[in-house]
Design a protein around this motif. Structure first.
Motif, PDB file in Angstrom:
ATOM      1  N   VAL A  13       0.869  -1.176   0.000  1.00  0.00           N
ATOM      2  CA  VAL A  13       0.000   0.000   0.000  1.00  0.00           C
ATOM      3  C   VAL A  13       0.905   1.225   0.000  1.00  0.00           C
ATOM      4  O   VAL A  13       1.764   1.362   0.867  1.00  0.00           O
ATOM      5  CB  VAL A  13      -0.913   0.003   1.244  1.00  0.00           C
ATOM      6  CG1 VAL A  13      -1.787   1.228   1.253  1.00  0.00           C
ATOM      7  CG2 VAL A  13      -1.741  -1.268   1.268  1.00  0.00           C
ATOM      8  N   PRO A  14       0.752   2.125  -0.977  1.00  0.00           N
ATOM      9  CA  PRO A  14       1.629   3.298  -1.023  1.00  0.00           C
ATOM     10  C   PRO A  14       1.353   4.241   0.148  1.00  0.00           C
ATOM     11  O   PRO A  14       0.225   4.364   0.609  1.00  0.00           O
ATOM     12  CB  PRO A  14       1.297   3.952  -2.355  1.00  0.00           C
ATOM     13  CG  PRO A  14      -0.036   3.427  -2.733  1.00  0.00           C
ATOM     14  CD  PRO A  14      -0.182   2.088  -2.084  1.00  0.00           C
ATOM     15  N   ASP A  15       2.404   4.877   0.617  1.00  0.00           N
ATOM     16  CA  ASP A  15       2.311   5.812   1.726  1.00  0.00           C
ATOM     17  C   ASP A  15       2.571   7.231   1.239  1.00  0.00           C
ATOM     18  O   ASP A  15       3.198   7.446   0.211  1.00  0.00           O
ATOM     19  CB  ASP A  15       3.337   5.467   2.809  1.00  0.00           C
ATOM     20  CG  ASP A  15       3.057   4.127   3.468  1.00  0.00           C
ATOM     21  OD1 ASP A  15       1.879   3.807   3.655  1.00  0.00           O
ATOM     22  OD2 ASP A  15       4.019   3.417   3.795  1.00  0.00           O
ATOM     23  N   ASP A  16       2.089   8.189   2.013  1.00  0.00           N
ATOM     24  CA  ASP A  16       2.338   9.601   1.753  1.00  0.00           C
ATOM     25  C   ASP A  16       3.140  10.178   2.913  1.00  0.00           C
ATOM     26  O   ASP A  16       2.929   9.812   4.056  1.00  0.00           O
ATOM     27  CB  ASP A  16       1.028  10.377   1.630  1.00  0.00           C
ATOM     28  CG  ASP A  16       0.169   9.896   0.474  1.00  0.00           C
ATOM     29  OD1 ASP A  16       0.714   9.266  -0.442  1.00  0.00           O
ATOM     30  OD2 ASP A  16      -1.042  10.157   0.496  1.00  0.00           O
ATOM     31  N   VAL A  17       4.065  11.060   2.607  1.00  0.00           N
ATOM     32  CA  VAL A  17       4.840  11.764   3.631  1.00  0.00           C
ATOM     33  C   VAL A  17       4.323  13.194   3.660  1.00  0.00           C
ATOM     34  O   VAL A  17       4.413  13.919   2.671  1.00  0.00           O
ATOM     35  CB  VAL A  17       6.347  11.730   3.316  1.00  0.00           C
ATOM     36  CG1 VAL A  17       7.131  12.512   4.354  1.00  0.00           C
ATOM     37  CG2 VAL A  17       6.842  10.299   3.234  1.00  0.00           C
ATOM     38  N   PRO A  52       0.065  22.117   6.442  1.00  0.00           N
ATOM     39  CA  PRO A  52       0.594  20.790   6.105  1.00  0.00           C
ATOM     40  C   PRO A  52       0.807  20.654   4.599  1.00  0.00           C
ATOM     41  O   PRO A  52       0.004  21.109   3.803  1.00  0.00           O
ATOM     42  CB  PRO A  52      -0.484  19.829   6.584  1.00  0.00           C
ATOM     43  CG  PRO A  52      -1.737  20.627   6.554  1.00  0.00           C
ATOM     44  CD  PRO A  52      -1.328  22.063   6.828  1.00  0.00           C
ATOM     45  N   ALA A  53       1.911  20.027   4.233  1.00  0.00           N
ATOM     46  CA  ALA A  53       2.264  19.874   2.824  1.00  0.00           C
ATOM     47  C   ALA A  53       2.664  18.437   2.556  1.00  0.00           C
ATOM     48  O   ALA A  53       3.429  17.845   3.317  1.00  0.00           O
ATOM     49  CB  ALA A  53       3.424  20.802   2.482  1.00  0.00           C
ATOM     50  N   ALA A  54       2.160  17.882   1.482  1.00  0.00           N
ATOM     51  CA  ALA A  54       2.518  16.525   1.076  1.00  0.00           C
ATOM     52  C   ALA A  54       3.872  16.582   0.371  1.00  0.00           C
ATOM     53  O   ALA A  54       4.000  17.155  -0.703  1.00  0.00           O
ATOM     54  CB  ALA A  54       1.459  15.940   0.164  1.00  0.00           C
ATOM     55  N   ILE A  55       4.874  15.997   0.990  1.00  0.00           N
ATOM     56  CA  ILE A  55       6.220  16.012   0.439  1.00  0.00           C
ATOM     57  C   ILE A  55       6.368  14.915  -0.615  1.00  0.00           C
ATOM     58  O   ILE A  55       6.826  15.156  -1.717  1.00  0.00           O
ATOM     59  CB  ILE A  55       7.274  15.832   1.551  1.00  0.00           C
ATOM     60  CG1 ILE A  55       7.107  16.907   2.622  1.00  0.00           C
ATOM     61  CG2 ILE A  55       8.680  15.837   0.981  1.00  0.00           C
ATOM     62  CD1 ILE A  55       7.274  18.316   2.137  1.00  0.00           C
TER      63      ILE A  55
END
Length: 74
Positions: A13-17, A52-55
């Motif tokens: 399952v892909p993750d987000d940072v 918050p920002a999705a890196i």
């Protein structure tokens, strides 16, 4: 009438940072974001200050853990 049922199984399952708070060391966090994403230093700083920002989006778990470690060290 035919009922078709599909089952989608994903092994990884892909993750987000997501960066939630750069603290007081914004420049160090921006440099870490630059190393992780390949963006310019200016864009990395903008991304680090607009939280918050999705890196990283949709990375494997190992890559996400390495990115989180790099951001925490900064």
């Amino acid at each position: 009438m035919v009922d078709d049922h599909f089952l989608l199984v994903c092994d990884d399952v892909p993750d987000d940072v997501v960066l939630t708070d750069p603290a007081i060391r914004v420049l160090y966090v921006a440099r870490a974001v630059r190393r992780l994403t390949g963006l310019s230093l200016w864009r990395s700083k903008v991304l680090a200050t607009q939280v918050p920002a999705a890196i990283l989006v949709g990375v494997p778990q190992e890559g996400a853990e390495a990115a989180v470690t790099a951001l925490r060290e900064a």
